[in-house]
Scaffold this active site. Structure first.
Site, PDB file in Angstrom:
ATOM      1  N   ALA A  99       0.781  -1.188   0.241  1.00 31.67           N
ATOM      2  CA  ALA A  99      -0.128  -0.159   0.052  1.00 31.67           C
ATOM      3  C   ALA A  99       0.712   1.349  -0.046  1.00 31.67           C
ATOM      4  CB  ALA A  99      -0.942   0.042   1.206  1.00 31.67           C
ATOM      5  N   GLY A 144       0.488  -5.521   0.515  1.00 28.77           N
ATOM      6  CA  GLY A 144      -0.693  -5.562  -0.495  1.00 28.77           C
ATOM      7  C   GLY A 144      -0.124  -6.384  -1.699  1.00 28.77           C
ATOM      8  N   GLU A 147      -0.416  -9.820  -1.255  1.00 25.49           N
ATOM      9  CA  GLU A 147      -1.963 -10.257  -1.090  1.00 25.49           C
ATOM     10  C   GLU A 147      -2.517 -10.228  -2.459  1.00 25.49           C
ATOM     11  OE1 GLU A 147      -4.122  -8.626   2.837  1.00 25.49           O
ATOM     12  OE2 GLU A 147      -3.017  -7.098   1.772  1.00 25.49           O
ATOM     13  N   GLU A 167       2.614  -6.116   7.966  1.00 25.51           N
ATOM     14  CA  GLU A 167       1.700  -5.319   8.495  1.00 25.51           C
ATOM     15  C   GLU A 167       1.641  -5.277  10.119  1.00 25.51           C
ATOM     16  OE1 GLU A 167       0.031  -6.200   4.531  1.00 25.51           O
ATOM     17  OE2 GLU A 167       1.327  -7.277   6.006  1.00 25.51           O
TER      18      GLU A 167
END
Length: 293
Positions: A99, A144, A147, A167
């Site tokens: 992110a 991310g 992910e 995270e």
């Protein structure tokens, strides 16, 4: 802007079996500056490339990239000619840094939640595409970015690839599907260790834990993905879609229900022209000519 421009370009790619170069027409669509779709043609018609291209931020996912990803995935879902999707980075030595934390710092909690919910939904849309999806990882796939590739069917990495879900070091959790998809792929215990510690791991470890299907020399992951895409592209497209549906839906239920789902998927291809073409091609000892009907 949904589609900023569309134009024809020429693309050269090498095959893994020889040093010869083949020219292929490339239809390039830009859904946002960081997100581009490449639709290959000629003998590779049906193979679609989705490229991340935000070099100044190492492909960090901000609002513009997220919007571009969503629009591109929606476009692929509506495209009946698409048979295989290859997701990769146009930025050397990085797939996606996660992110965009610079954007995140100026968001209030409500805006953060809305962004993460949208990111989770976008990755779910990627996962739910009816066609096979292949992620190509060269360099870092963090947060991310990891992910995102977990939402793909297959993953191929170069030897210099690195992975992490950092995270918890930021006092949050992987909120775009990471806590659910990672344990389904590598197992509960390994996923817990990787998420709890947030540690980085390399391509060899990724291969050994089953996170990636193949690990090839650095710089060759896209060629391997193209080779696999071409193999898939020669198969009956309806059969491939039904196989993906049967696998994905079957894994979410107990075995007897999963077998019933398999039966339903099989029934959907029984009366297709492609099935008859496959039998005819086998009998005549020639390559089948599938039309997706």
């Amino acid at each position: 802007m949904h589609c900023a421009r569309s134009f024809l370009a020429q693309w050269k790619t090498s095959t893994t079996s020889s040093s010869l170069l083949f020219r292929r027409t490339l239809i390039l669509q830009t859904f946002s500056e960081p997100v581009k779709l490449e639709k290959l043609s000629d003998s590779d018609s049906g193979i679609v490339g989705l490229k991340l291209d935000r070099p100044e931020a190492k492909n960090a996912i901000g609002k513009e990239m997220l919007r571009g990803l969503r629009n591109a995935i929606d476009d692929i879902a509506r495209d009946p000619s698409a048979k295989v999707l290859v997701l990769s980075s146009a930025v050397p030595r990085v797939f996606c840094a996660g992110a965009d934390l610079k954007e995140r710092r100026v968001m209030n909690p409500s805006e953060v939640q809305q962004f993460v919910n949208s990111l989770r939904s976008t990755f779910s849309s990627l996962e739910e595409l009816s066609i096979p999806t292949i992620a190509v990882i060269e360099g870092a796939a963090l947060g991310g970015g990891l992910e995102m590739i977990l939402s793909c069917d297959l993953r191929i990495c170069g030897g210099d690839a690195t992975f992490s879900m950092p995270e918890t070091g930021l006092a949050i959790i992987p909120g775009a599907g990471g806590t659910q998809r990672l344990p389904r792929i590598v197992g509960r215990s390994i996923a817990k260790e990787l998420i709890f510690t947030g540690r980085r791991f390399d391509s060899k470890e990724a291969l050994s834990m089953g996170l990636v299907n193949y690990c090839v020399p650095a710089g060759e992951a896209y060629l391997k993905a193209l080779q696999i895409s071409r193999e898939i592209n020669q198969k009956g497209p309806l059969a491939v879609k039904m196989a993906k549906q049967a696998i994905n839906q079957g894994l979410e239920v107990e075995l007897s229900s999963a077998l019933a789902m398999e039966e339903e998927c099989y029934e959907q291809i029984l009366n297709t022209q492609d099935r008859l073409e496959g039998l005819a091609a086998f009998a005549e000892k020639r390559k089948p000519r599938y039309i997706g009907k």
